[in-house]
Design a protein around this motif. Structure first.
Motif, PDB file in Angstrom:
ATOM      1  N   THR A   1       0.698  10.162   4.404  1.00  0.00           N
ATOM      2  CA  THR A   1       0.805   8.707   4.396  1.00  0.00           C
ATOM      3  C   THR A   1      -0.391   8.046   5.068  1.00  0.00           C
ATOM      4  O   THR A   1      -1.047   7.175   4.478  1.00  0.00           O
ATOM      5  CB  THR A   1       2.102   8.265   5.093  1.00  0.00           C
ATOM      6  OG1 THR A   1       3.213   8.913   4.470  1.00  0.00           O
ATOM      7  CG2 THR A   1       2.263   6.761   5.002  1.00  0.00           C
ATOM      8  N   LEU A   2      -0.671   8.425   6.302  1.00  0.00           N
ATOM      9  CA  LEU A   2      -1.754   7.766   7.033  1.00  0.00           C
ATOM     10  C   LEU A   2      -3.123   7.972   6.382  1.00  0.00           C
ATOM     11  O   LEU A   2      -3.916   7.024   6.307  1.00  0.00           O
ATOM     12  CB  LEU A   2      -1.762   8.232   8.487  1.00  0.00           C
ATOM     13  CG  LEU A   2      -0.548   7.798   9.320  1.00  0.00           C
ATOM     14  CD1 LEU A   2      -0.678   8.283  10.748  1.00  0.00           C
ATOM     15  CD2 LEU A   2      -0.374   6.287   9.283  1.00  0.00           C
ATOM     16  N   PRO A   3      -3.466   9.182   5.893  1.00  0.00           N
ATOM     17  CA  PRO A   3      -4.755   9.303   5.176  1.00  0.00           C
ATOM     18  C   PRO A   3      -4.833   8.420   3.931  1.00  0.00           C
ATOM     19  O   PRO A   3      -5.900   7.885   3.621  1.00  0.00           O
ATOM     20  CB  PRO A   3      -4.813  10.794   4.813  1.00  0.00           C
ATOM     21  CG  PRO A   3      -3.998  11.459   5.857  1.00  0.00           C
ATOM     22  CD  PRO A   3      -2.880  10.512   6.143  1.00  0.00           C
TER      23      PRO A   3
ATOM     24  N   ALA B   1       0.828  -1.212   0.000  1.00  0.00           N
ATOM     25  CA  ALA B   1       0.000   0.000   0.000  1.00  0.00           C
ATOM     26  C   ALA B   1       0.858   1.256   0.000  1.00  0.00           C
ATOM     27  O   ALA B   1       0.526   2.248  -0.662  1.00  0.00           O
ATOM     28  CB  ALA B   1      -0.923  -0.015   1.215  1.00  0.00           C
ATOM     29  N   LEU B   2       1.972   1.250   0.718  1.00  0.00           N
ATOM     30  CA  LEU B   2       2.867   2.413   0.740  1.00  0.00           C
ATOM     31  C   LEU B   2       3.471   2.675  -0.634  1.00  0.00           C
ATOM     32  O   LEU B   2       3.626   3.830  -1.053  1.00  0.00           O
ATOM     33  CB  LEU B   2       3.971   2.192   1.766  1.00  0.00           C
ATOM     34  CG  LEU B   2       3.585   2.361   3.233  1.00  0.00           C
ATOM     35  CD1 LEU B   2       4.714   1.882   4.146  1.00  0.00           C
ATOM     36  CD2 LEU B   2       3.250   3.818   3.532  1.00  0.00           C
ATOM     37  N   GLN B   3       3.806   1.621  -1.342  1.00  0.00           N
ATOM     38  CA  GLN B   3       4.395   1.785  -2.664  1.00  0.00           C
ATOM     39  C   GLN B   3       3.393   2.314  -3.681  1.00  0.00           C
ATOM     40  O   GLN B   3       3.787   2.796  -4.754  1.00  0.00           O
ATOM     41  CB  GLN B   3       4.975   0.453  -3.136  1.00  0.00           C
ATOM     42  CG  GLN B   3       6.168  -0.013  -2.325  1.00  0.00           C
ATOM     43  CD  GLN B   3       6.635  -1.411  -2.676  1.00  0.00           C
ATOM     44  OE1 GLN B   3       5.918  -2.149  -3.361  1.00  0.00           O
ATOM     45  NE2 GLN B   3       7.817  -1.782  -2.225  1.00  0.00           N
ATOM     46  N   ALA B   4       2.101   2.242  -3.365  1.00  0.00           N
ATOM     47  CA  ALA B   4       1.064   2.740  -4.265  1.00  0.00           C
ATOM     48  C   ALA B   4       0.694   4.199  -3.989  1.00  0.00           C
ATOM     49  O   ALA B   4      -0.102   4.779  -4.741  1.00  0.00           O
ATOM     50  CB  ALA B   4      -0.185   1.867  -4.157  1.00  0.00           C
TER      51      ALA B   4
ATOM     52  N   ASP C   1       3.781   9.757  -5.604  1.00  0.00           N
ATOM     53  CA  ASP C   1       4.944  10.540  -5.177  1.00  0.00           C
ATOM     54  C   ASP C   1       4.669  12.037  -5.191  1.00  0.00           C
ATOM     55  O   ASP C   1       5.281  12.783  -4.410  1.00  0.00           O
ATOM     56  CB  ASP C   1       6.145  10.230  -6.075  1.00  0.00           C
ATOM     57  CG  ASP C   1       6.646   8.808  -5.899  1.00  0.00           C
ATOM     58  OD1 ASP C   1       6.431   8.237  -4.809  1.00  0.00           O
ATOM     59  OD2 ASP C   1       7.240   8.252  -6.854  1.00  0.00           O
ATOM     60  N   HIS C   2       3.769  12.489  -6.053  1.00  0.00           N
ATOM     61  CA  HIS C   2       3.546  13.930  -6.152  1.00  0.00           C
ATOM     62  C   HIS C   2       2.918  14.498  -4.881  1.00  0.00           C
ATOM     63  O   HIS C   2       3.052  15.705  -4.612  1.00  0.00           O
ATOM     64  CB  HIS C   2       2.683  14.255  -7.381  1.00  0.00           C
ATOM     65  CG  HIS C   2       1.273  13.737  -7.285  1.00  0.00           C
ATOM     66  ND1 HIS C   2       0.266  14.409  -6.617  1.00  0.00           N
ATOM     67  CD2 HIS C   2       0.710  12.609  -7.781  1.00  0.00           C
ATOM     68  CE1 HIS C   2      -0.856  13.721  -6.716  1.00  0.00           C
ATOM     69  NE2 HIS C   2      -0.620  12.621  -7.413  1.00  0.00           N
TER      70      HIS C   2
END
Length: 310
Positions: A225-227, A198-201, A204-205
């Motif tokens: 990140t958390l939202p 999920a983090l990798q998805a 980046d912008h």
């Protein structure tokens, strides 16, 4: 009137005739053929056992008797009045409450550490996920040795710093928490993998825009990140609750429900009723009572998640 007559006088367009090479209309979807193997297995190994278990719960089926008789809801009435069943149900619920929070929080922390760019990421990924690949028999032997009162590693470390050791698996006050620690080490890798994916998805912008606005690492974590992981955290939490409610293997191997039944989950109780007490009908009734509670808990969780999303 003239418009109606004109419309009636117009010749209807003729439908194109099917040529000799035209493909005939199919009476059924071809996707059904691809789904048929799954449907067959689903009926044989899911629906049929469920139906068989439901019927068995209405009888006095026993391993010691060949001809069961229909007794209606007597097994359910006995189960609802069984104090030991409710005791094991509470042990299961308490294990779920104690284990779910660290299994979600620790997995998220591990995923964040790897995602932020620790050196040698493949080593960390392997180290975090590898315990999940071990069979439960290995987990029972390994943690049984670690918790051994006289020769176990944990008590040896405690005595090395001047502290008294614990009877980890034979003390009612710590036995359940010892099982939670073993379960955390064993299964946290699966949740870690879900969070890492999920983090990798996360786009980046979003991080670039937050950095341009002057947001530091903690603000980016809290506001970006958390939202973005909110839905994944909810799904992982639901899956972990359902997995913890079905706890059996590690408890049976480490304590067999002891000491004095203080760690005995409801799955072990229905196992004992069915295969030690030979009362398969009563064990089936307990299983369906437990199944109804799991469905109710799952429905409440999904409703709560939808309300949070709205």
């Amino acid at each position: 009137m003239s418009t109606e007559l004109a419309s009636r006088g117009r010749p209807k367009a003729a439908r194109p005739a099917r040529g000799p090479g035209a493909t005939p209309r199919r009476a059924f979807s071809p996707g059904l053929l691809f789904a048929l193997p799954f449907l067959v297995l689903f009926v044989l190994f899911m629906l049929w056992p469920l139906a068989q278990g439901a019927w068995m719960s209405l009888t006095d089926t026993s391993l010691a008797a060949r001809d069961p008789s229909f007794i209606g809801v007597d097994n359910y009435a006995e189960a609802l009045g069984d104090a030991e069943m409710w005791r094991t149900m509470w042990h299961t619920v308490w294990f779920t409450l104690v284990s779910t929070v660290p299994l979600v929080v620790v997995a998220l922390g591990m995923a964040l550490l790897v995602y932020t760019g620790l050196p040698g990421q493949w080593v960390w990924r392997l180290a975090f996920f590898a315990p999940y690949l071990l069979p439960v028999g290995v987990i029972g032997l390994l943690w049984g040795w670690l918790y051994q009162p006289d020769l176990g590693l944990y008590n040896h470390l405690l005595r090395a710093v001047g502290l008294d050791g614990y009877a980890w698996l034979s003390d009612e006050s710590v036995a359940l928490y010892a099982i939670v620690i073993a379960t955390l080490w064993w299964t946290v890798g699966f949740n870690f993998l879900l969070f890492l994916a999920a983090l990798q998805a996360v786009p980046d912008h979003l991080y670039e825009a937050a950095a341009l606005d002057g947001a530091g690492a903690w603000r980016r974590l809290w506001h970006v990140t958390l939202p973005q992981l909110r839905r994944v955290i909810g799904v992982v939490t639901v899956l972990q609750i359902l997995a913890s409610l079905k706890v059996f293997d590690q408890v049976y191997l480490l304590t067999k429900g002891g000491p004095d039944g203080s760690t005995r989950p409801v799955v072990e109780y229905l196992y004992d009723m069915g295969f030690t007490g030979y009362r398969l009908g009563y064990a089936s009734a307990i299983a369906y009572v437990f199944f109804a509670l799991i469905v109710l808990a799952s429905a409440v969780q999904f409703v709560a998640l939808r309300r949070r999303e709205k």
